[in-house]
Scaffold this motif. Structure first.
Motif, PDB file in Angstrom:
ATOM      1  N   ASP D  59       0.834  -1.207   0.000  1.00 58.35           N
ATOM      2  CA  ASP D  59       0.000   0.000   0.000  1.00 58.35           C
ATOM      3  C   ASP D  59       0.868   1.256   0.000  1.00 58.35           C
ATOM      4  OD1 ASP D  59      -2.683  -1.233   0.089  1.00 58.35           O
ATOM      5  OD2 ASP D  59      -1.876  -2.113   1.931  1.00 58.35           O
ATOM      6  N   GLU D  60       1.949   1.160   0.714  1.00 56.76           N
ATOM      7  CA  GLU D  60       2.895   2.271   0.694  1.00 56.76           C
ATOM      8  C   GLU D  60       3.462   2.475  -0.717  1.00 56.76           C
ATOM      9  OE1 GLU D  60       6.293   1.611   3.254  1.00 56.76           O
ATOM     10  OE2 GLU D  60       7.394   3.186   2.179  1.00 56.76           O
ATOM     11  N   ALA D  61       3.748   1.356  -1.371  1.00 59.06           N
ATOM     12  CA  ALA D  61       4.282   1.448  -2.734  1.00 59.06           C
ATOM     13  C   ALA D  61       3.307   2.197  -3.639  1.00 59.06           C
ATOM     14  CB  ALA D  61       4.550   0.046  -3.288  1.00 59.06           C
ATOM     15  N   ILE D  62       2.046   1.813  -3.535  1.00 57.28           N
ATOM     16  CA  ILE D  62       1.038   2.462  -4.381  1.00 57.28           C
ATOM     17  C   ILE D  62       0.899   3.948  -4.018  1.00 57.28           C
ATOM     18  CG2 ILE D  62      -1.437   2.521  -4.938  1.00 57.28           C
ATOM     19  CD1 ILE D  62      -1.409  -0.569  -4.575  1.00 57.28           C
ATOM     20  N   ALA D  63       0.933   4.212  -2.713  1.00 48.70           N
ATOM     21  CA  ALA D  63       0.707   5.584  -2.260  1.00 48.70           C
ATOM     22  C   ALA D  63       1.880   6.504  -2.550  1.00 48.70           C
ATOM     23  CB  ALA D  63       0.413   5.579  -0.755  1.00 48.70           C
ATOM     24  N   SER D  64       3.100   5.981  -2.429  1.00 49.64           N
ATOM     25  CA  SER D  64       4.230   6.897  -2.373  1.00 49.64           C
ATOM     26  C   SER D  64       5.035   7.014  -3.661  1.00 49.64           C
ATOM     27  CB  SER D  64       5.142   6.514  -1.216  1.00 49.64           C
ATOM     28  OG  SER D  64       5.689   5.250  -1.448  1.00 49.64           O
ATOM     29  N   THR D  65       4.599   6.327  -4.702  1.00 52.58           N
ATOM     30  CA  THR D  65       5.238   6.621  -5.984  1.00 52.58           C
ATOM     31  C   THR D  65       4.201   7.375  -6.796  1.00 52.58           C
ATOM     32  OG1 THR D  65       4.483   4.480  -6.789  1.00 52.58           O
ATOM     33  CG2 THR D  65       6.793   4.627  -6.083  1.00 52.58           C
ATOM     34  N   ASP D  66       4.659   8.319  -7.553  1.00 47.49           N
ATOM     35  CA  ASP D  66       3.668   9.015  -8.381  1.00 47.49           C
ATOM     36  C   ASP D  66       3.541   8.317  -9.730  1.00 47.49           C
ATOM     37  OD1 ASP D  66       6.164   9.631  -9.202  1.00 47.49           O
ATOM     38  OD2 ASP D  66       5.736  11.737  -9.646  1.00 47.49           O
ATOM     39  N   SER D  67       3.362   7.005  -9.638  1.00 43.42           N
ATOM     40  CA  SER D  67       3.236   6.225 -10.866  1.00 43.42           C
ATOM     41  C   SER D  67       1.863   6.458 -11.490  1.00 43.42           C
ATOM     42  CB  SER D  67       3.402   4.746 -10.550  1.00 43.42           C
ATOM     43  OG  SER D  67       2.422   4.354  -9.621  1.00 43.42           O
ATOM     44  N   GLU D  68       1.830   6.305 -12.814  1.00 42.83           N
ATOM     45  CA  GLU D  68       0.546   6.371 -13.510  1.00 42.83           C
ATOM     46  C   GLU D  68      -0.031   4.971 -13.718  1.00 42.83           C
ATOM     47  OE1 GLU D  68       3.249   8.847 -15.997  1.00 42.83           O
ATOM     48  OE2 GLU D  68       1.367   9.089 -17.116  1.00 42.83           O
ATOM     49  N   VAL D  69       0.866   3.992 -13.749  1.00 43.74           N
ATOM     50  CA  VAL D  69       0.458   2.614 -14.023  1.00 43.74           C
ATOM     51  C   VAL D  69       0.988   1.713 -12.923  1.00 43.74           C
ATOM     52  CG1 VAL D  69       0.700   0.668 -15.607  1.00 43.74           C
ATOM     53  CG2 VAL D  69       0.505   3.000 -16.521  1.00 43.74           C
ATOM     54  N   VAL D  70       0.097   0.847 -12.424  1.00 35.99           N
ATOM     55  CA  VAL D  70       0.551  -0.204 -11.515  1.00 35.99           C
ATOM     56  C   VAL D  70       0.474  -1.522 -12.278  1.00 35.99           C
ATOM     57  CG1 VAL D  70       0.056  -1.462  -9.397  1.00 35.99           C
ATOM     58  CG2 VAL D  70      -0.130   1.027  -9.451  1.00 35.99           C
ATOM     59  N   ASP D  71       1.584  -2.212 -12.297  1.00 34.01           N
ATOM     60  CA  ASP D  71       1.683  -3.468 -13.049  1.00 34.01           C
ATOM     61  C   ASP D  71       1.808  -4.591 -12.016  1.00 34.01           C
ATOM     62  OD1 ASP D  71       2.509  -5.681 -14.501  1.00 34.01           O
ATOM     63  OD2 ASP D  71       3.973  -4.581 -15.702  1.00 34.01           O
ATOM     64  N   ILE D  72       0.768  -5.434 -11.971  1.00 34.57           N
ATOM     65  CA  ILE D  72       0.651  -6.401 -10.872  1.00 34.57           C
ATOM     66  C   ILE D  72       1.098  -7.791 -11.304  1.00 34.57           C
ATOM     67  CG2 ILE D  72      -0.954  -7.470  -9.229  1.00 34.57           C
ATOM     68  CD1 ILE D  72      -2.686  -4.912  -9.520  1.00 34.57           C
ATOM     69  N   CYS D  73       2.189  -8.233 -10.720  1.00 35.25           N
ATOM     70  CA  CYS D  73       2.783  -9.545 -11.005  1.00 35.25           C
ATOM     71  C   CYS D  73       2.870 -10.329  -9.704  1.00 35.25           C
ATOM     72  CB  CYS D  73       4.169  -9.379 -11.628  1.00 35.25           C
ATOM     73  SG  CYS D  73       4.168  -8.524 -13.221  1.00 35.25           S
ATOM     74  N   LEU D  74       1.742 -10.494  -9.050  1.00 35.56           N
ATOM     75  CA  LEU D  74       1.697 -11.147  -7.741  1.00 35.56           C
ATOM     76  C   LEU D  74       0.736 -12.331  -7.803  1.00 35.56           C
ATOM     77  CD1 LEU D  74       1.678  -7.960  -5.499  1.00 35.56           C
ATOM     78  CD2 LEU D  74       3.489  -9.696  -5.573  1.00 35.56           C
ATOM     79  N   PRO D  75       0.747 -13.166  -6.757  1.00 33.10           N
ATOM     80  CA  PRO D  75      -0.127 -14.348  -6.763  1.00 33.10           C
ATOM     81  C   PRO D  75      -1.598 -13.998  -6.978  1.00 33.10           C
ATOM     82  CG  PRO D  75       1.543 -14.614  -5.084  1.00 33.10           C
ATOM     83  CD  PRO D  75       1.701 -13.215  -5.628  1.00 33.10           C
ATOM     84  N   ASN D  76      -2.318 -14.968  -7.539  1.00 33.28           N
ATOM     85  CA  ASN D  76      -3.696 -14.770  -7.981  1.00 33.28           C
ATOM     86  C   ASN D  76      -4.613 -14.223  -6.885  1.00 33.28           C
ATOM     87  OD1 ASN D  76      -2.598 -16.018 -10.172  1.00 33.28           O
ATOM     88  ND2 ASN D  76      -3.737 -17.930  -9.983  1.00 33.28           N
ATOM     89  N   ASP D  77      -4.422 -14.695  -5.656  1.00 31.07           N
ATOM     90  CA  ASP D  77      -5.368 -14.319  -4.598  1.00 31.07           C
ATOM     91  C   ASP D  77      -5.237 -12.849  -4.198  1.00 31.07           C
ATOM     92  OD1 ASP D  77      -2.816 -14.977  -3.626  1.00 31.07           O
ATOM     93  OD2 ASP D  77      -3.595 -15.262  -1.593  1.00 31.07           O
ATOM     94  N   LEU D  78      -4.188 -12.199  -4.641  1.00 27.20           N
ATOM     95  CA  LEU D  78      -4.000 -10.788  -4.311  1.00 27.20           C
ATOM     96  C   LEU D  78      -4.534  -9.866  -5.398  1.00 27.20           C
ATOM     97  CD1 LEU D  78      -0.315 -11.045  -2.997  1.00 27.20           C
ATOM     98  CD2 LEU D  78      -2.431 -11.141  -1.663  1.00 27.20           C
ATOM     99  N   HIS D  79      -4.874 -10.442  -6.531  1.00 25.54           N
ATOM    100  CA  HIS D  79      -5.211  -9.621  -7.691  1.00 25.54           C
ATOM    101  C   HIS D  79      -6.365  -8.648  -7.418  1.00 25.54           C
ATOM    102  CE1 HIS D  79      -3.159 -12.239 -11.026  1.00 25.54           C
ATOM    103  NE2 HIS D  79      -2.367 -11.977 -10.008  1.00 25.54           N
ATOM    104  N   ALA D  80      -7.458  -9.186  -6.888  1.00 23.99           N
ATOM    105  CA  ALA D  80      -8.652  -8.343  -6.755  1.00 23.99           C
ATOM    106  C   ALA D  80      -8.386  -7.154  -5.820  1.00 23.99           C
ATOM    107  CB  ALA D  80      -9.823  -9.173  -6.235  1.00 23.99           C
ATOM    108  N   ARG D  81      -7.863  -7.463  -4.645  1.00 23.72           N
ATOM    109  CA  ARG D  81      -7.655  -6.383  -3.678  1.00 23.72           C
ATOM    110  C   ARG D  81      -6.738  -5.303  -4.241  1.00 23.72           C
ATOM    111  NH1 ARG D  81      -4.671  -3.993   0.146  1.00 23.72           N
ATOM    112  NH2 ARG D  81      -2.771  -5.239   0.235  1.00 23.72           N
TER     113      ARG D  81
END
Lengths: 364, 364, 364, 364
Positions: D59-81
């Protein structure tokens, strides 16, 4: 009509293939005796193949079986003497490649067989390999237009028996052992009336087997034929990964590629490995190209069936002593070329005890 | 010992292959007669193959040749009657696939042959195809560990003769024509004591041949065997580019792929085209996969040699009427499955005149 | 940092590939102008690729764009003059193969670029083709042990443009056009400090294109390198069925085969045919080997990205004018060898206007 | 215009491929941060790829980078959240396959992104794999006539990371892991307006990985599409010998085969073995199929370039959350089918926590 009686001289790798081919595919022939200088080999071979008699004396073998055909699967240096002995004993002869060591021997073998009216059948199985014969038929049919280039590659990691490495017995290395196939096949593809004009060869030694032989381990041999057709025979004793036997044929109307080993195989991945993949395959763990009916695919049954039929019906074989002699001449020219770095014009009449002397130097 | 006398019923595509195979590879057999209902075909076939007698009346053919074996290469709907007639006439029988149209017919054929003590030899050549047999040997040897999946694909652009399209004669389309091969081969690979548990099938029609047949043009048939092994037979009459016959075998220790047509071929580019590349190849201009020894590579010679040997030595063939019946049961289950969209459990005892009725609906 | 400005000289086949490669894969470069002597070609090319300016006068093109790099995709006979002109105008240069027609030209080009401190980048894309680079990495890693043989084959049915057939413009045929690739790649594989010792070549002419050119249509060129390594470059303008580009690399510990066209393709059977299968594929009906990302697989993007990076970071390119010169020397020796039928020792310093004169005879 | 800033969530196998693809082929993107829950992984990944920041709190990663795109390469059960969190944080999203675990999750993800006007880009690289795209183009061009069958096989010896084996995290085995590719690709080939009608699946478990997972190790999944087109997705975690990814596409006018791994490789025989042949190759001794540019050949660079371009130019991606949802529905139907042994009609709206529950039984 009774079966044609065959005496097999030799009990090694190639004799096994001949015996199996006769048994499975040449019902008109019967192997009545086998010779090996080693008693255990001779006896075991006879038992394995259900052959009635075995010998450790080759002259006795020839004399004491009433065979009509002697099939010679012995080292190169024995070819001339045994062909002549067999012909003098009234036998037709199947002689494995190469025909012999010198042109003089070849001339005497041919002359003796002619004088005795015996057939000298030169066992060049590539002239019978069904896939290659299919290609020859395509070319004859005009599928690829007029031919201008042929390549035949035959490569593996080194021969089955020690005598191949002894240049006094073999007369040379990869070229003598396998180059004879490509050179014979070029003549067969073109028709024997198309004259070879020049030969050039490039050789290497000391790759895998330098510790035990001075023979060439690789050879590239380029033959120019009348009509501007080029043949390229490539051979190796230093190629890992199993037997390679493939051709490439180019005409102005197309091209054909054929591969007898990889190109006929099943593709296997085996974690643990298994018994046998193909001739000289190396490891069978991991991926392998698993062969089947290897003898058939190389044309041995077709060849031997043809030869037996020639004897029974008194017809001319497609591969004769003259063919073996022509191939020997080309190989001699190739060794000379590899020495001098120049094309050698044909005909070529060297005076050496062994073809490889022309490369290594006389009396090597 | 004299040669075994064979009467050949049929003069079409598959009869040609049998005749060639006997002639070249089964010296113990002699084809003494051939039947075709069309006089010109019967006569031409006999002349082409040097067969002494030809017939246009099948019962006369059976009665008037003193053959020991009747080899039936006729449309499916004739199988049952002719097998029974031949058995009653005291002949051993080689019957091309599929065995017949109904389970009842199969039972009667088997019972009659048993009562008459005649061999009912079911001609499933994949059990003899040398490359596939090499794969079977690998599996037996443990090269790929315990088997859990097999696929066999057999596909082309549609059958040789019109009767295949007539479901009253053929009993079904691509599955009846070619699926029988895969299903028989699964049983052969696993051993016949490994029971099939369920069958599922997916079919398509109206692709290339919709104007002349209601038969399925494609079929994917999944069989679950005891021990959690899955077999997948895939068949098509709608696949252009020549015959496809290939397998994939997976074990927990590896995998094997083998291809009988493309995987044995020479690769040709021909500007002008040529006569023949492979079964149903389509154009021969441009690139083609040129086949050789097609009959041999599919196992016909090995199969027929085995059958003749079974007759001569009174041994049990590896492929019998019971095998043909088991395959027929699987195909019936497959058609039913394709209709209901569910796995069908075995054993399966339908009451229909033709297997395909189970898909299209009774009396279709 | 702004993009590097590139002027493209030429609007033919290879210029298209360069333009596409810059656009898709070299974001640091911008093609700012294109030259073709034919106005329609220049304009259409510029429009197709979104290039701002087009020229029909090459000197004007060089003078009036403030490009940092001139990328020369023009006939061989223009190479020397334009490289020198561009260097004198202060440009870095990417020059398509072969470097030029004579050793003297090469020396002058190299000297001029050196004097002007401009980079002369010799566009040998095989040094960048990703599959071949993977092979080079395998060899470096020791996967196949010490190298003793390399082959590169590059063959098709004849070049795109008429000027190739005019030996005054091209300087030679298949060897000049494509042999340069193999020869450069041998040096790249071995390391440039491994000296070539001798060259032998075999050539044929009058196969497909005899009516319009005296250039060689096939060439087999054998190079002996220090350390007993043999390279064999095989080239043809007379091979139907599409582009062939493949390698074979042998070491005493193994072998690698790689094929850039057939070996990367999808395999298609098309009844009706389709637009494009691969470079010079011929018919697209029947079976074809359908290519994808041809430019990428041949290494063009990697090559041009590398060159642009060399300019931007002022580093040494992996392929330079000296490399182009070394290849030219080998080709000169090959033509001479083809004439005299002997190996030619290196270094070789001929005095001819065009390499092919060494084969056909001076002033041919 | 500045580069698009991307935050990468995950530092495993697939994140490596994304990072490499951005770096080499997507100059318009810049990876500005990476997250892994394991500090050492996050830091090492950042260093290896020259990424400025690394995080162990997502959550910190999402909050503290001023990224425009988040690219999610994590296990399936984390995808939705994480998709929902990222969308709520105003980010566009690239989400690796499969979309998530349940249809409800999918609906919420799609709705949230829509509400926030953020792009939900579903990373199905087969829609970009250049060889497969070439095949799609052939089909569009009519090269093989109307399509009636497609197969995609994706098989290897088991996944990279342990979480795949934990059905609570993965939601299922080989089908969830790889079947999603084939199912997505069928829709892409046909056009998304062609409705799937039914799904049938056959699964096996306990082959190689029975000791650590109850997930299916093999899956054959047959989809019937409107217009009588059949798709067959075959997947395995129990196939030795390296990654398999291949397709077969049949139309009434022809057929195409393409293979991304073996079919693009160099063929190597290595006595001693070497470092890396292809994904999950097993041994590298003996024969291997050596891959090159694996990420490129699978389409990752093309995919990510497309997604970044969609963000920059505000266009619709070719693969969206709706596509991921449609694939998830097909997989759910497949698991249900594997349980009941029947075709399952679509649409299919199960209520389970994980797709595999439909096969193993609720709450498994």
């Amino acid at each position: 009509m009774s079966r044609t009686r065959v005496l097999l001289l030799g009990a090694g790798f190639i004799a096994e293939i001949h015996a199996e081919s006769y048994h499975r595919f040449v019902p008109d022939a019967e192997v009545v005796g086998v010779y090996s200088r080693t008693e255990a080999h001779a006896r075991a071979f006879a038992e394995r193949h259900g052959i009635g008699r075995w010998f450790t004396n080759v002259d006795e073998a020839i004399a004491s079986t009433d065979s009509e055909v002697v099939d010679i699967c012995l080292p190169n240096d024995l070819h001339a003497r045994l062909v002549i002995a067999a012909a003098n004993a009234g036998k037709h002869i199947i002689i494995e490649k190469p025909l012999c060591l010198t042109i003089e021997e070849a001339d005497e073998m041919i002359a003796t067989c002619k004088a005795r009216n015996r057939k000298l059948m030169y066992a060049e199985e590539l002239c019978f390999a069904p896939k290659y014969e299919r290609v020859r038929q395509l070319v004859r049919e005009g599928a690829i237009g007029p031919l201008y280039f042929m390549r035949q590659c035959e490569k593996h990691s080194g021969p089955h028996s020690d005598w191949f490495y002894d240049l006094k017995r073999s007369g040379g290395g990869a070229l003598m052992d396998m180059g004879c196939h490509g050179l014979a096949w070029f003549r067969w593809m073109l028709g024997k009336d198309v004259r070879p004009l020049t030969v050039y060869a490039q050789m290497q030694t000391g790759l895998l087997h330098g510790a035990r032989t001075r023979c060439e381990e690789t050879s590239i041999c380029i033959v120019e034929f009348d009509g501007d057709v080029v043949g390229c025979a490539e051979n190796s004793w230093a190629k890992l990964g199993g037997m390679e036997d493939r051709i490439e044929v180019c005409g102005t109307g197309g091209v054909v590629y054929a591969d007898l080993f990889m190109g006929n195989s099943a593709l296997t991945y085996s974690d643990k490995g298994y018994g046998y993949a193909m001739e000289k395959a190396g490891t069978t763990q991991g991926w392998t190209f698993t062969n089947f009916e290897e003898a058939f695919n190389q044309g041995y049954p077709h060849e031997l069936k043809h030869f037996i039929s020639c004897v029974r019906e008194d017809t001319e074989p497609v591969s004769t002593g003259e063919d073996g002699r022509a191939v020997l001449e080309l190989m001699n020219a190739a060794y000379h070329s590899a020495r001098i770095g120049q094309k050698v014009a044909l005909p070529f009449r060297p005076k050496v005890s062994r073809p490889i002397d022309l490369w290594l130097g006389e009396g090597a």
